[in-house]
Design a protein around this motif. Structure first.
Motif, PDB file in Angstrom:
ATOM      1  N   LEU A  80     -21.486  16.660  -8.905  1.00 54.14           N
ATOM      2  CA  LEU A  80     -21.235  17.583  -7.793  1.00 54.14           C
ATOM      3  C   LEU A  80     -20.175  18.618  -8.176  1.00 54.14           C
TER       4      LEU A  80
ATOM      5  N   LEU B 173     -24.064  11.696   1.196  1.00 50.12           N
ATOM      6  CA  LEU B 173     -25.485  12.008   1.385  1.00 50.12           C
ATOM      7  C   LEU B 173     -26.207  12.230   0.069  1.00 50.12           C
TER       8      LEU B 173
ATOM      9  N   THR C   8     -22.591  21.657  -8.456  1.00 50.65           N
ATOM     10  CA  THR C   8     -22.858  22.041  -7.066  1.00 50.65           C
ATOM     11  C   THR C   8     -21.692  22.808  -6.448  1.00 50.65           C
TER      12      THR C   8
ATOM     13  N   LEU D  59     -20.928  23.108  -0.092  1.00 49.48           N
ATOM     14  CA  LEU D  59     -21.225  22.069   0.898  1.00 49.48           C
ATOM     15  C   LEU D  59     -22.694  22.150   1.301  1.00 49.48           C
ATOM     16  N   ASN D  60     -23.176  23.366   1.537  1.00 48.66           N
ATOM     17  CA  ASN D  60     -24.580  23.518   1.920  1.00 48.66           C
ATOM     18  C   ASN D  60     -25.525  23.177   0.782  1.00 48.66           C
ATOM     19  N   ARG D  61     -25.182  23.595  -0.451  1.00 49.70           N
ATOM     20  CA  ARG D  61     -26.039  23.228  -1.587  1.00 49.70           C
ATOM     21  C   ARG D  61     -26.178  21.708  -1.684  1.00 49.70           C
ATOM     22  N   ALA D  62     -25.055  20.998  -1.521  1.00 48.08           N
ATOM     23  CA  ALA D  62     -25.070  19.528  -1.652  1.00 48.08           C
ATOM     24  C   ALA D  62     -25.934  18.875  -0.578  1.00 48.08           C
ATOM     25  N   ILE D  63     -25.761  19.309   0.674  1.00 50.59           N
ATOM     26  CA  ILE D  63     -26.494  18.673   1.769  1.00 50.59           C
ATOM     27  C   ILE D  63     -27.977  19.038   1.704  1.00 50.59           C
TER      28      ILE D  63
END
Lengths: 327, 327
Positions: free
Chosen positions: A322, A314, A326, B129-133
């Motif tokens: 990342l 995404l 991230t 995971l939330n930061r990336a999405i």
């Protein structure tokens, strides 16, 4: 640049257009419409509107087609059909029919070597992804979904169908008491009425009985009869001035136990506060278009959902970025 | 049943053990320790403790080894080494060294045909995971991570190293004012001091100067000098009675704009409120163990992170159930 087509140009189509413009790796190829292309005004400069009748001639020019039609009649036809010719993404949201829709898209996408990602957006979509991960982490527990505060277009339409109603806007409002009980780990059993309130702003035609309209709204089965409903009658000016936006949002909360004797409680909460439901949904669709473009390049095909997509697909960031910034 | 080994048995190891017991598709094979196995008491019946010296003889008996050592000295050695012999999962959380750790694990895991999933838990892990999405969906915006309220074991340890301190517990507390500004979409620029407060409960040895200890805490570089710090001196009884749990939590919030003129704002928030940091982290590790067990069966190998894992691999539900009940 990933080349995008938009099929259908209403609120959601406009949201997708804006999301493409705000994405550095995307470009719009064409917007396809059932209307006469000459009559469709778009908000950017250029020759971007074509008739849906010509859509198949764009097979080599478009990487992913984003379908912006409605779930009731458009998408059940369009998504399986267009999956024969394009990678497609849709926001099909009739929950009960998702397994059938998935199967129809899967068959055609597999045969043609495309990917058809269905039912993304925020619910289904981001909320579904969070429900799945929360439950995996905390298997002993319950999850709760609350919607709002926001405009429900389905409920607004239902009010408009009542005789004597000129226009209407319905807000779905989650009840603080219910949310707080869930947040406190009380694992309540909640009725429909305990979870949400419905507030309606209605413009009536002159000469109609307002009490009768109010009663018809409050007693409408499926839409209102199971809820506490508040009805306000307002002028058309007031509706236009204060209720023309489409905000929405909601909460997914899971409360679960861990420990050998289940002695510890945890609360995971995912929430959205959206100024514009169609623009946010459009932004989600565009991210998933990026993902299936990449997965298709890697040789994948068939129907997919948010459950199939690893987060890296995404993101516009490289894997190295990342890891560094991230993770 | 997925067969799990636990390497290292402190707070996190105990959290993993409890999570395995609460997962229907997992079974514990062995806990490996550097201590004499006879001296390690575990909370379940059975012969589950073995010496870490014997770990390689379990290669055929264990599907995934969950590493529960520390990030400073244990994991940089253990994860790459054990990836030669097992599928491994760790919670390596020294952010600056993640790219190097990834590379070390990747090389060995690829050569041996295993998967090594690093740096999962909640941060790094669920928060990442939330930061990336969130960033993928709302590319025009900012994200903010707040930690707490919760016990920071690193800061508690730092206080304990001061002369005259018998024991200590440090709570990291996010500041409401900062969180509310972010939630309101104000996109503030926040200093370290504006984001978090540090509250310390300290047991001093008799005869030491409390003012001096307090000053040493408040002026400690890296740990406290950039923060507003509150110090309370309490008795050992009070510390044991009121501060023996390890709660934690936090918030990831992204505020971003959409629209052709960026006229609409959206706020996505993911938050955790955890009674037990190690039990929640252990539950995340177990879900990712399930994922890499499945991905390994599908023929994958090498180092991975949360960014590589599609949600369906974490869930115990079948894909049909996910479509029907969760999407």
């Amino acid at each position: 640049m990933i080349k995008i087509g938009i099929c259908g140009y209403g609120n959601l189509g406009r949201g997708v257009l804006a999301a493409i413009k705000n994405s550095k790796d995307m470009e719009l190829v064409k917007i396809f419409t059932r209307r006469d292309p000459k009559t469709v005004k778009i908000e950017i400069e250029g020759d971007y509107v074509a008739s849906i009748d010509d859509i198949l001639s764009y097979q080599d020019k478009i990487d992913v087609m984003i379908l912006c039609g409605g779930s009731r009649t458009d998408l059940p036809e369009q998504t399986p059909y267009l999956a024969k010719y394009f990678n497609v993404v849709d926001s099909f949201d009739t929950h009960a029919n998702i397994p059938t829709h998935f199967k129809n898209v899967d068959e055609n996408a597999k045969n043609s070597g495309h990917i058809g990602l269905i039912s993304t957006g925020w619910d289904p979509g981001m909320f579904s992804l969070n429900r799945a991960i929360m439950e995996a982490i905390l298997p002993v527990g319950n999850d709760y979904t609350f919607w709002g505060k926001g405009v429900s277009q389905g409920h607004s339409d239902a009010i408009r169908r009542i005789e004597g109603v000129l226009d209407a806007r319905q807000y779905t409002i989650p009840k603080d008491e219910a949310i707080n009980s869930v947040r406190n780990g009380e694992n309540p059993t909640l009725t429909t009425r305990q979870k949400h309130l419905r507030e309606c702003f209605v413009v009536a035609k002159e000469g109609y009985d307002l009490d009768k309209i109010e009663s018809q709204i409050k007693n409408m089965p499926n839409y209102f009869s199971d809820y506490d409903t508040i009805v306000h009658f307002i002028s058309m000016e007031e509706l236009t001035k204060n209720h023309s936006k489409l905000p929405h949002g909601g909460f997914v909360i899971r409360s679960g136990k861990t420990g050998l004797n289940l002695e510890n409680n945890h609360v995971i909460e995912y929430s959205l506060k959206l100024d514009s439901n169609p623009e946010f949904t459009g932004s989600v669709l565009v991210s998933y278009a990026r993902a299936i473009y990449r997965l298709h390049k890697e040789g994948n095909k068939g129907a997919m959902t948010v459950f199939d997509i690893a987060p890296k697909y995404l993101s516009t960031l490289s894997y190295e970025e990342l890891l560094k910034h991230t993770l």
